[in-house]
Scaffold this motif. Structure first.
Motif, PDB file in Angstrom:
ATOM      1  N   ALA A   1      74.271  -1.951  50.127  1.00  0.00           N
ATOM      2  CA  ALA A   1      74.514  -0.837  51.051  1.00  0.00           C
ATOM      3  C   ALA A   1      73.952   0.461  50.478  1.00  0.00           C
ATOM      4  CB  ALA A   1      76.011  -0.704  51.316  1.00  0.00           C
ATOM      5  N   ALA A   2      74.135   0.658  49.170  1.00  0.00           N
ATOM      6  CA  ALA A   2      73.644   1.876  48.521  1.00  0.00           C
ATOM      7  C   ALA A   2      72.123   1.928  48.494  1.00  0.00           C
ATOM      8  CB  ALA A   2      74.192   1.966  47.101  1.00  0.00           C
ATOM      9  N   SER A   3      71.464   0.773  48.608  1.00  0.00           N
ATOM     10  CA  SER A   3      70.000   0.768  48.646  1.00  0.00           C
ATOM     11  C   SER A   3      69.481   1.289  49.984  1.00  0.00           C
ATOM     12  CB  SER A   3      69.465  -0.646  48.387  1.00  0.00           C
ATOM     13  OG  SER A   3      69.646  -1.494  49.507  1.00  0.00           O
ATOM     14  N   PHE A   4      70.389   1.446  50.945  1.00  0.00           N
ATOM     15  CA  PHE A   4      70.031   2.072  52.222  1.00  0.00           C
ATOM     16  C   PHE A   4      70.515   3.518  52.264  1.00  0.00           C
ATOM     17  CE2 PHE A   4      69.532  -2.331  53.206  1.00  0.00           C
ATOM     18  CZ  PHE A   4      68.515  -2.367  54.139  1.00  0.00           C
ATOM     19  N   HIS A   5      71.667   3.773  51.638  1.00  0.00           N
ATOM     20  CA  HIS A   5      72.182   5.134  51.543  1.00  0.00           C
ATOM     21  C   HIS A   5      73.055   5.212  50.306  1.00  0.00           C
ATOM     22  CE1 HIS A   5      73.676   9.073  52.859  1.00  0.00           C
ATOM     23  NE2 HIS A   5      72.724   9.050  53.766  1.00  0.00           N
ATOM     24  N   ASN A   6      72.620   6.007  49.320  1.00  0.00           N
ATOM     25  CA  ASN A   6      73.294   6.028  48.022  1.00  0.00           C
ATOM     26  C   ASN A   6      74.771   6.382  48.090  1.00  0.00           C
ATOM     27  OD1 ASN A   6      70.397   7.282  46.206  1.00  0.00           O
ATOM     28  ND2 ASN A   6      71.079   5.188  46.535  1.00  0.00           N
TER      29      ASN A   6
ATOM     30  N   GLU B   1      66.649   4.418  47.216  1.00  0.00           N
ATOM     31  CA  GLU B   1      67.146   3.714  48.404  1.00  0.00           C
ATOM     32  C   GLU B   1      66.057   2.760  48.899  1.00  0.00           C
ATOM     33  OE1 GLU B   1      70.151   7.244  49.896  1.00  0.00           O
ATOM     34  OE2 GLU B   1      67.989   7.514  50.002  1.00  0.00           O
TER      35      GLU B   1
ATOM     36  N   ARG C   1      69.803   5.245  58.533  1.00  0.00           N
ATOM     37  CA  ARG C   1      69.995   4.702  57.189  1.00  0.00           C
ATOM     38  C   ARG C   1      71.472   4.575  56.842  1.00  0.00           C
ATOM     39  NH1 ARG C   1      68.992   7.113  52.855  1.00  0.00           N
ATOM     40  NH2 ARG C   1      69.030   9.222  53.694  1.00  0.00           N
ATOM     41  N   GLN C   2      72.222   5.646  57.095  1.00  0.00           N
ATOM     42  CA  GLN C   2      73.636   5.608  56.708  1.00  0.00           C
ATOM     43  C   GLN C   2      74.424   4.635  57.562  1.00  0.00           C
ATOM     44  OE1 GLN C   2      75.478   9.434  56.231  1.00  0.00           O
ATOM     45  NE2 GLN C   2      77.228   8.581  55.144  1.00  0.00           N
TER      46      GLN C   2
ATOM     47  N   GLY D   1      73.954   1.347  56.074  1.00  0.00           N
ATOM     48  CA  GLY D   1      74.750   1.307  54.854  1.00  0.00           C
ATOM     49  C   GLY D   1      76.227   1.102  55.132  1.00  0.00           C
TER      50      GLY D   1
ATOM     51  N   ALA E   1      77.018   5.127  49.612  1.00  0.00           N
ATOM     52  CA  ALA E   1      77.882   3.932  49.669  1.00  0.00           C
ATOM     53  C   ALA E   1      78.551   3.659  48.330  1.00  0.00           C
ATOM     54  CB  ALA E   1      77.068   2.715  50.101  1.00  0.00           C
TER      55      ALA E   1
ATOM     56  N   TYR F   1      66.064   0.433  52.247  1.00  0.00           N
ATOM     57  CA  TYR F   1      65.563   0.994  53.495  1.00  0.00           C
ATOM     58  C   TYR F   1      64.032   1.062  53.480  1.00  0.00           C
ATOM     59  CZ  TYR F   1      64.646   4.140  57.348  1.00  0.00           C
ATOM     60  OH  TYR F   1      64.158   4.681  58.507  1.00  0.00           O
TER      61      TYR F   1
END
Length: 381
Positions: free
Chosen positions: A176-181, A83, A146-147, A150, A183, A86
């Motif tokens: 988005a997944a780079s902040f919360h997988n 992630e 984080r989420q 995302g 996603a 973030y």
């Protein structure tokens, strides 16, 4: 507690008494989102454990960078190796401040800018959208930073579904997944044909999702996926305690299904409306699929902006349907008040970081505070 009730009362009053022609007032929406961003952003570590762990990791990143060392050696890259969006945001903000409160404030502003864009882009009635936001997401913006970023970024991808721009959709979801997988759960929705399915087909699908969820198969598949993606620990958090049955998930899914299908004719043939409708139905399906999961319902957050958009479309077509509006007001009030009481000391009494000290009886502080100096001087860093 009363300050939270007052905020919701003002939002409900706006939805009830402002003329319908103000339904898409960007000024109304912007004022609310700016006000909420400041209200949440300046709060003093409210919401629970997550703020403390995010604050501690940011403090370390800032300290490493200020000492001239390589910030890529910070613990945040070990904690969130997949992630990186973030993690790099932490590095970027460390050039602006070394203070956890300013960091959280800026992140909160980013979150609310994203939600403002999503609501403005997809919703037909900003007043109703705001109420739904209060019931479904508002309190989570205090703590799940984080989420929530995302979810906001993921919402931007919806337009690429009905515009049929696959690579743009994939790129936004990956960001988005780079902040919360989690996603990544959005990726399959692009391949749902943009058509309005019969209510019978929808009900069959939802019943199947419920049966799969009750069986526990969905949680097992999610766990198997994690073993190949490096998300074992995260997945364990989502599927823990699969022995139970989340009645709240069932009630929420049934209510929104009933509301959507009961007003199915209000959804026209417009590609945007139909695409968002199908994503909204996926929200209900996700709740049913993870009905035995302690935290699996959080996966449904990535579909909420589409649910909000679909419901506002329905209400814009049936503005005078008093029963629907009353039910939505009641459900929003219930969801909102439920969190106010359940979270208790995590959000009440409200306190900003403009005053030093600690709230009386704050057990979260006593358990998770990593730097007591913040209690003496909020801006000592």
């Amino acid at each position: 507690m009363y300050i939270y009730l007052l905020i919701l009362a003002f939002a409900m009053a706006g939805a009830l008494f402002l003329p319908h022609k103000t339904a898409k007032s960007t000024i109304y929406l912007a004022c609310w989102m700016i006000g909420l961003a400041f209200f949440v952003g300046i709060s003093d570590m409210l919401g629970g454990f997550d703020r403390y762990i995010y604050g501690e990791m940011f403090d370390e990143v800032a300290d490493i960078r200020r000492s001239g060392q390589n910030p890529l050696t910070a613990f945040i890259f070990e904690q969130y190796p997949t992630e990186l969006g973030y993690a790099y945001l932490n590095i970027l903000l460390s050039y602006i401040t070394a203070n956890r409160y300013i960091f959280i404030f800026i992140v909160t502003l980013i979150i609310y800018v994203l939600y403002y864009v999503n609501i403005r882009r997809y919703s037909e009635d900003y007043k109703v959208a705001l109420l739904l936001f209060f019931g479904l997401l508002f309190f989570f913006t205090f703590t799940y930073l984080r989420q929530m970023i995302g979810v906001g970024i993921a919402g931007l991808s919806f337009k690429f579904i009905y515009e049929r721009k696959l690579w743009k959709f994939v790129i936004v979801v990956l960001i988005a997944a780079s902040f919360h997988n989690s996603a990544l759960i959005l990726l399959p929705v692009y391949f749902i044909p943009i058509k309005k399915y019969s209510m019978g087909a929808i009900m069959v699908l939802m019943i199947l999702c419920l049966l799969v969820g009750v069986s526990g198969v969905s949680s097992s598949l999610f766990e198997a996926y994690s073993s190949t993606s490096g998300l074992e620990e995260r997945t364990t958090q989502y599927i823990e305690d699969t022995s139970g049955f989340r009645v709240a998930y069932l009630l929420e899914a049934v209510f929104f299904l009933w509301l959507i299908l009961g007003n199915y004719s209000s959804i026209g043939k417009d590609k945007q409306q139909i695409a968002l409708l199908n994503v909204a139905l996926t929200f209900c399906a996700t709740l049913l699929l993870f009905i035995r999961s302690e935290n699996g319902g959080r996966l449904g957050w990535f579909f909420i902006m589409a649910l909000v958009a679909t419901l506002t479309t329905i209400f814009s077509q049936s503005y005078k349907n008093i029963l629907n509006r009353t039910l939505v007001f009641f459900v929003v009030f219930f969801l909102y008040i439920r969190i106010v009481f359940i979270w208790g000391i995590r959000i009440s009494p409200y306190k900003t970081f403009f005053t030093n000290g600690v709230r009386t009886g704050d057990i979260i502080y006593e358990k998770y505070e990593y730097d007591p100096n913040y209690a003496l001087d909020k801006f000592y860093r």
